[in-house]
Design a protein around this motif. Sequence first.
Motif, PDB file in Angstrom:
ATOM      1  N   PHE A  79      81.018  28.164 -43.548  1.00  0.00           N
ATOM      2  CA  PHE A  79      80.066  29.268 -43.444  1.00  0.00           C
ATOM      3  C   PHE A  79      79.126  29.311 -44.637  1.00  0.00           C
ATOM      4  CE2 PHE A  79      83.789  30.820 -40.994  1.00  0.00           C
ATOM      5  CZ  PHE A  79      83.164  30.946 -39.756  1.00  0.00           C
ATOM      6  N   ALA A  80      77.930  29.837 -44.385  1.00  0.00           N
ATOM      7  CA  ALA A  80      76.939  30.055 -45.432  1.00  0.00           C
ATOM      8  C   ALA A  80      76.207  31.352 -45.102  1.00  0.00           C
ATOM      9  CB  ALA A  80      75.983  28.873 -45.520  1.00  0.00           C
ATOM     10  N   LYS A  81      75.062  31.572 -45.736  1.00  0.00           N
ATOM     11  CA  LYS A  81      74.354  32.843 -45.552  1.00  0.00           C
ATOM     12  C   LYS A  81      73.111  32.727 -44.692  1.00  0.00           C
ATOM     13  CE  LYS A  81      75.866  35.980 -47.004  1.00  0.00           C
ATOM     14  NZ  LYS A  81      77.019  36.719 -46.425  1.00  0.00           N
ATOM     15  N   ASN A  82      72.494  31.547 -44.616  1.00  0.00           N
ATOM     16  CA  ASN A  82      71.277  31.423 -43.823  1.00  0.00           C
ATOM     17  C   ASN A  82      71.212  30.055 -43.167  1.00  0.00           C
ATOM     18  OD1 ASN A  82      69.656  29.531 -45.612  1.00  0.00           O
ATOM     19  ND2 ASN A  82      70.104  31.197 -47.046  1.00  0.00           N
ATOM     20  N   GLY A  83      70.326  29.954 -42.189  1.00  0.00           N
ATOM     21  CA  GLY A  83      70.246  28.728 -41.415  1.00  0.00           C
ATOM     22  C   GLY A  83      69.812  27.519 -42.209  1.00  0.00           C
ATOM     23  N   SER A  84      68.913  27.710 -43.166  1.00  0.00           N
ATOM     24  CA  SER A  84      68.434  26.569 -43.951  1.00  0.00           C
ATOM     25  C   SER A  84      69.566  25.903 -44.725  1.00  0.00           C
ATOM     26  CB  SER A  84      67.332  27.022 -44.910  1.00  0.00           C
ATOM     27  OG  SER A  84      66.192  27.439 -44.201  1.00  0.00           O
ATOM     28  N   ASP A  85      70.482  26.697 -45.271  1.00  0.00           N
ATOM     29  CA  ASP A  85      71.644  26.122 -45.956  1.00  0.00           C
ATOM     30  C   ASP A  85      72.396  25.178 -45.027  1.00  0.00           C
ATOM     31  OD1 ASP A  85      71.157  27.584 -48.259  1.00  0.00           O
ATOM     32  OD2 ASP A  85      72.604  29.157 -47.778  1.00  0.00           O
ATOM     33  N   ALA A  86      72.609  25.647 -43.806  1.00  0.00           N
ATOM     34  CA  ALA A  86      73.428  24.884 -42.862  1.00  0.00           C
ATOM     35  C   ALA A  86      72.724  23.617 -42.399  1.00  0.00           C
ATOM     36  CB  ALA A  86      73.791  25.764 -41.671  1.00  0.00           C
ATOM     37  N   THR A  87      71.426  23.712 -42.055  1.00  0.00           N
ATOM     38  CA  THR A  87      70.735  22.518 -41.577  1.00  0.00           C
ATOM     39  C   THR A  87      70.567  21.485 -42.688  1.00  0.00           C
ATOM     40  OG1 THR A  87      68.598  23.624 -41.926  1.00  0.00           O
ATOM     41  CG2 THR A  87      69.509  23.662 -39.694  1.00  0.00           C
ATOM     42  N   THR A  88      70.297  21.940 -43.901  1.00  0.00           N
ATOM     43  CA  THR A  88      70.164  20.994 -45.009  1.00  0.00           C
ATOM     44  C   THR A  88      71.500  20.333 -45.326  1.00  0.00           C
ATOM     45  OG1 THR A  88      68.224  22.041 -45.969  1.00  0.00           O
ATOM     46  CG2 THR A  88      69.617  20.796 -47.480  1.00  0.00           C
ATOM     47  N   ALA A  89      72.588  21.075 -45.219  1.00  0.00           N
ATOM     48  CA  ALA A  89      73.912  20.482 -45.408  1.00  0.00           C
ATOM     49  C   ALA A  89      74.178  19.427 -44.340  1.00  0.00           C
ATOM     50  CB  ALA A  89      74.983  21.564 -45.363  1.00  0.00           C
ATOM     51  N   ALA A  90      73.751  19.681 -43.110  1.00  0.00           N
ATOM     52  CA  ALA A  90      73.926  18.701 -42.036  1.00  0.00           C
ATOM     53  C   ALA A  90      73.161  17.418 -42.348  1.00  0.00           C
ATOM     54  CB  ALA A  90      73.459  19.289 -40.709  1.00  0.00           C
ATOM     55  N   VAL A  91      71.927  17.572 -42.843  1.00  0.00           N
ATOM     56  CA  VAL A  91      71.122  16.401 -43.197  1.00  0.00           C
ATOM     57  C   VAL A  91      71.780  15.627 -44.330  1.00  0.00           C
ATOM     58  CG1 VAL A  91      68.925  15.704 -44.265  1.00  0.00           C
ATOM     59  CG2 VAL A  91      68.944  17.311 -42.335  1.00  0.00           C
ATOM     60  N   ARG A  92      72.239  16.333 -45.356  1.00  0.00           N
ATOM     61  CA  ARG A  92      72.888  15.661 -46.492  1.00  0.00           C
ATOM     62  C   ARG A  92      74.136  14.903 -46.038  1.00  0.00           C
ATOM     63  NH1 ARG A  92      74.087  19.917 -49.551  1.00  0.00           N
ATOM     64  NH2 ARG A  92      72.001  19.911 -50.465  1.00  0.00           N
ATOM     65  N   LEU A  93      74.899  15.538 -45.178  1.00  0.00           N
ATOM     66  CA  LEU A  93      76.125  14.921 -44.688  1.00  0.00           C
ATOM     67  C   LEU A  93      75.805  13.680 -43.856  1.00  0.00           C
ATOM     68  CD1 LEU A  93      79.181  15.134 -44.591  1.00  0.00           C
ATOM     69  CD2 LEU A  93      78.962  16.727 -42.668  1.00  0.00           C
ATOM     70  N   ALA A  94      74.789  13.765 -43.024  1.00  0.00           N
ATOM     71  CA  ALA A  94      74.392  12.610 -42.213  1.00  0.00           C
ATOM     72  C   ALA A  94      73.932  11.456 -43.095  1.00  0.00           C
ATOM     73  CB  ALA A  94      73.283  13.015 -41.248  1.00  0.00           C
ATOM     74  N   ARG A  95      73.176  11.766 -44.126  1.00  0.00           N
ATOM     75  CA  ARG A  95      72.715  10.711 -45.039  1.00  0.00           C
ATOM     76  C   ARG A  95      73.893  10.067 -45.756  1.00  0.00           C
ATOM     77  NH1 ARG A  95      67.351  13.952 -47.350  1.00  0.00           N
ATOM     78  NH2 ARG A  95      65.809  12.753 -46.140  1.00  0.00           N
ATOM     79  N   ALA A  96      74.853  10.889 -46.172  1.00  0.00           N
ATOM     80  CA  ALA A  96      76.022  10.345 -46.863  1.00  0.00           C
ATOM     81  C   ALA A  96      76.857   9.469 -45.938  1.00  0.00           C
ATOM     82  CB  ALA A  96      76.867  11.488 -47.419  1.00  0.00           C
ATOM     83  N   ALA A  97      77.025   9.915 -44.699  1.00  0.00           N
ATOM     84  CA  ALA A  97      77.882   9.191 -43.757  1.00  0.00           C
ATOM     85  C   ALA A  97      77.264   7.871 -43.315  1.00  0.00           C
ATOM     86  CB  ALA A  97      78.158  10.068 -42.541  1.00  0.00           C
ATOM     87  N   THR A  98      75.943   7.835 -43.205  1.00  0.00           N
ATOM     88  CA  THR A  98      75.279   6.627 -42.704  1.00  0.00           C
ATOM     89  C   THR A  98      74.734   5.731 -43.802  1.00  0.00           C
ATOM     90  OG1 THR A  98      73.144   7.763 -42.546  1.00  0.00           O
ATOM     91  CG2 THR A  98      74.591   7.841 -40.601  1.00  0.00           C
ATOM     92  N   GLY A  99      74.564   6.276 -45.000  1.00  0.00           N
ATOM     93  CA  GLY A  99      73.929   5.519 -46.075  1.00  0.00           C
ATOM     94  C   GLY A  99      72.443   5.319 -45.857  1.00  0.00           C
ATOM     95  N   ARG A 100      71.842   6.150 -45.003  1.00  0.00           N
ATOM     96  CA  ARG A 100      70.427   6.032 -44.671  1.00  0.00           C
ATOM     97  C   ARG A 100      69.661   7.234 -45.217  1.00  0.00           C
ATOM     98  NH1 ARG A 100      71.159   4.547 -38.225  1.00  0.00           N
ATOM     99  NH2 ARG A 100      72.362   2.604 -38.506  1.00  0.00           N
TER     100      ARG A 100
END
Length: 446
Positions: free
Chosen positions: A124-145
């Motif tokens: 959980f977080a407080k706003n949508g931007s936190d969550a979507t940016t975390a998703a992007v960071r996680l995707a970049r980490a998982a794929t190395g892209r």
Amino acid sequence: MDTEEKDTEEFALPRSRAANERLHALVPGGAHTYAKGDDQYPEHLAPVISHGRGAHVWDVDGNRYVEYGSGLRSVSLGHAHPRVVEAVRRELERGGNFVRPSVVEIEAAERFLATVPTADMVKFAKNGSDATTAAVRLARAATGRARVAVCADHPFFSVDDWFIGTTPMAAGIPVATTDLTVRFPYGDLPATEELLSRYEGEIACLILEPATRTEPPPGYLAGLRALADRHGCVLVFDEMITGFRWSEAGAQGLYGVVPDLSTFGKALGNGFAVSALAGRRELMERGGLRHSGERVFLLSTTHGAETHALAAAMAVQRTYTEEGVTARLHALGERLAAGVREAAAAMGVADHVVVRGRSSNLVFATLDGAGRPSQEYRTLFLHRLLAGGVLAPSFVVSGALDDADIDHTVDVVAQACAVYRKALDAGDPAPWLTGRPVKPVFRRLA
């Protein structure tokens, strides 16, 4: 000029106008969300809200409005909903934030994952931007892209650089960051496959709203799922709007296509600040402690697990499932859309005042004589709605509306459409405007 028009012309908000001046002196933009800015309303006719209850709000001038799009679609049960207020009140008396996790965090996670069973873990977080940016960071980490592909047809994903750099308000964002974000069109699988092939091995994720104003074409979401798998990128559904309004489990629950990650917010807290990143355990655990790989700084917010906000989220989810709120939103929206379309047709403006979107998430378009979107005609329309006691930047319904509210709204829309027709016949809405037209949120210059 008839009495009805004269009364509308005399509609004024002196206290709201003064309050807006105070806001601009203290708060950049005069609001804490650009979409709530007074530039989104007719000049000097942007109400400053005193309070709200159910489907109604009152401004500081003492006017009552039937409100749509409450809290930018977040207040889907209505203001001060008793089940939510009571749940929040109970937690406030027990403390709101501690040096270690609260048991409420367990309960809230269990409740969320029971509501959205396509996800394995949630944070959980407080706003949508936190969550979507975390998703992007996680995707970049998982794929190395490094590259992120966002849906070009969806207006907003995050306040963070990876997205805002792609809008006309890109000041302060390095081009090097913006260049890492590319776009794909909604509903067009061949174009998306071409993009993935052009940047083969470079795109970390595809992020989109699974549905918006139109239903996804048959097979589209499943095809996107297959494309993401074939090209080794992460599929992210932004369910900020579709969450709860499409189904309690979001669009993924309705359409049966499971993303790798998804983000929720808005209706999740009925106005209280809470958002969520959810997804597959294999990905989510990279932000945890029980793996042997490189750590991902996923989400770590001081107030992300405030107990009263999580209590609000749990109360919202219980209310939705026990009271059939999603079905009610659809029924209310269908009734409203039918009434507005009938009123527009009766006044001869059916091709100019156009209702669009899923019935639980209606928006309207204001078109000029040539059928083009018009800020001037939108200004005229909003002015007439406000004067009639309807605050409607959209026609997004809340569950607190009743038949009388819908009937009143349709009556006011009919009156607004009568003036709209006169402006179309004159070929110019200017005589019916009292100041500058409303402006788009995303623009380069103030």
